[in-house]
Design a protein around this motif. Structure first.
Motif, mmCIF file in Angstrom:
data_model
loop_
_atom_site.group_PDB
_atom_site.id
_atom_site.type_symbol
_atom_site.label_atom_id
_atom_site.label_comp_id
_atom_site.label_asym_id
_atom_site.label_seq_id
_atom_site.Cartn_x
_atom_site.Cartn_y
_atom_site.Cartn_z
ATOM 1 N N ASP A 93 0.826 -1.206 0.000
ATOM 2 C CA ASP A 93 0.000 0.000 0.000
ATOM 3 C C ASP A 93 0.861 1.257 0.000
ATOM 4 O O ASP A 93 1.991 1.277 0.497
ATOM 5 C CB ASP A 93 -0.903 -0.013 1.242
ATOM 6 C CG ASP A 93 -2.060 0.970 1.145
ATOM 7 O OD1 ASP A 93 -2.265 1.541 0.058
ATOM 8 O OD2 ASP A 93 -2.754 1.148 2.158
ATOM 9 N N ARG B 139 0.021 5.733 0.109
ATOM 10 C CA ARG B 139 -1.040 6.734 0.196
ATOM 11 C C ARG B 139 -1.128 7.568 -1.084
ATOM 12 O O ARG B 139 -0.124 7.900 -1.698
ATOM 13 C CB ARG B 139 -0.825 7.649 1.404
ATOM 14 C CG ARG B 139 -0.977 6.921 2.741
ATOM 15 C CD ARG B 139 -0.804 7.872 3.916
ATOM 16 N NE ARG B 139 -0.763 7.124 5.169
ATOM 17 C CZ ARG B 139 -1.840 6.826 5.899
ATOM 18 N NH1 ARG B 139 -3.029 7.234 5.512
ATOM 19 N NH2 ARG B 139 -1.728 6.143 7.015
ATOM 20 N N GLU C 35 -4.906 11.132 0.886
ATOM 21 C CA GLU C 35 -4.458 10.321 2.024
ATOM 22 C C GLU C 35 -3.161 10.876 2.605
ATOM 23 O O GLU C 35 -2.937 10.797 3.814
ATOM 24 C CB GLU C 35 -4.281 8.864 1.593
ATOM 25 C CG GLU C 35 -5.561 8.163 1.176
ATOM 26 C CD GLU C 35 -6.048 8.525 -0.220
ATOM 27 O OE1 GLU C 35 -7.226 8.266 -0.518
ATOM 28 O OE2 GLU C 35 -5.241 9.075 -1.011
ATOM 29 N N GLU C 36 -2.324 11.451 1.758
ATOM 30 C CA GLU C 36 -1.100 12.094 2.239
ATOM 31 C C GLU C 36 -1.389 13.418 2.928
ATOM 32 O O GLU C 36 -0.527 13.967 3.617
ATOM 33 C CB GLU C 36 -0.141 12.343 1.066
ATOM 34 C CG GLU C 36 0.506 11.088 0.521
ATOM 35 C CD GLU C 36 1.490 11.395 -0.586
ATOM 36 O OE1 GLU C 36 1.325 12.463 -1.250
ATOM 37 O OE2 GLU C 36 2.411 10.602 -0.794
ATOM 38 N N ASN D 174 -7.070 6.369 5.109
ATOM 39 C CA ASN D 174 -6.498 5.559 4.052
ATOM 40 C C ASN D 174 -7.520 4.652 3.373
ATOM 41 O O ASN D 174 -7.351 4.301 2.210
ATOM 42 C CB ASN D 174 -5.352 4.709 4.606
ATOM 43 C CG ASN D 174 -4.490 4.123 3.520
ATOM 44 O OD1 ASN D 174 -3.917 4.842 2.709
ATOM 45 N ND2 ASN D 174 -4.401 2.793 3.476
ATOM 46 N N SER E 181 -7.174 10.643 8.834
ATOM 47 C CA SER E 181 -6.122 9.680 9.158
ATOM 48 C C SER E 181 -5.968 9.450 10.655
ATOM 49 O O SER E 181 -5.537 8.371 11.076
ATOM 50 C CB SER E 181 -4.791 10.142 8.552
ATOM 51 O OG SER E 181 -4.434 11.420 9.041
ATOM 52 N N GLU F 30 -7.466 6.281 11.966
ATOM 53 C CA GLU F 30 -6.987 4.980 11.511
ATOM 54 C C GLU F 30 -6.575 4.086 12.668
ATOM 55 O O GLU F 30 -5.991 4.543 13.643
ATOM 56 C CB GLU F 30 -5.805 5.168 10.546
ATOM 57 C CG GLU F 30 -6.216 5.777 9.219
ATOM 58 C CD GLU F 30 -5.042 6.054 8.294
ATOM 59 O OE1 GLU F 30 -5.264 6.709 7.268
ATOM 60 O OE2 GLU F 30 -3.915 5.626 8.620
ATOM 61 N N GLY G 120 -3.563 1.545 7.370
ATOM 62 C CA GLY G 120 -2.693 2.288 6.465
ATOM 63 C C GLY G 120 -1.410 1.550 6.160
ATOM 64 O O GLY G 120 -1.148 0.473 6.707
#
Length: 207
Positions: A173, A175, A179-180, A185, A196, A199, A204
């Motif tokens: 995976d 990102r 997602e960054e 994620n 995030s 999570e 992630g």
């Protein structure tokens, strides 16, 4: 989590924190790209089964099997469109035409201007995941992703980029764009996976 079915005459249930939307707001990051059919290409690359790169120009992509799915669109900004008919090329068709290597676990969907969204292979291969070219039988407008946008009805809409140009098969995976920048994620709206910081271990990439 699968959306609960509604009984005839009842309003369908929405994920937590969402509201019904009539009409289709335009939401995106950056400018609307200009479509140049002579330069447009859809690529599948990365960990393909044979190590090759697959390419379709616009005419070839438009000739791929056209299918319709009915699926919702849940935006992380809290509006939801339900029971929308999308037409286009199912992600499963791309997986059949450009098989991934056995060790592929995720994909990165790439769009114009380097925008990207990562997905688990299980989400990408779901039967209702579609590279949409039409909505309700009409071609998408440029503002809504023409010529191709990805629709993943069971995830938040940022997981379905507009103006898609290709798919990268990945064995681990990584990102994507949002997602960054602090978004979850996975992005399951039924679990309200928006950011995030929500999570849990395993949601992630490995740090």
């Amino acid at each position: 989590m699968v959306q609960p079915e509604s009984r005839e005459g009842e309003q369908p249930q929405l994920p937590p924190g969402q509201r019904f939307q009539r009409g289709w707001p335009v939401t995106h990051y950056g400018p609307v790209p200009r479509f140049r059919p002579e330069r447009w290409e859809f690529r599948v690359f990365g960990a393909t089964a044979d190590g090759g790169v697959y390419r379709w120009n616009h005419e070839e992509f438009s000739a791929l099997p056209y299918e319709t799915v009915v699926g919702d669109l849940h935006c992380v900004t809290r509006f939801s469109m339900v029971g929308v008919e999308w037409g286009g090329v199912k992600a499963r068709t791309i997986l059949e035409l450009a098989p991934p290597a056995p060790e592929v676990t995720h994909v990165m969907v790439w769009a114009e201007y380097g925008y990207s969204a990562n997905l688990r292979l299980s989400d990408f291969s779901a039967d209702h995941t579609v590279f949409a070219t039409h909505r309700a039988g009409e071609p998408l407008t440029a503002e809504h992703g023409f010529p191709v946008r990805l629709v993943v009805p069971h995830l938040y809409a940022w997981k379905g980029p507009k103006w898609v140009r290709g798919v990268e098969y990945m064995t681990a995976d990584r990102r994507g764009f949002w997602e960054e920048r602090g978004y979850h994620n996975i992005g399951d709206p039924w679990r309200e996976q928006r950011y995030s910081y929500q999570e849990e271990p395993g949601d992630g990439p490995e740090p």
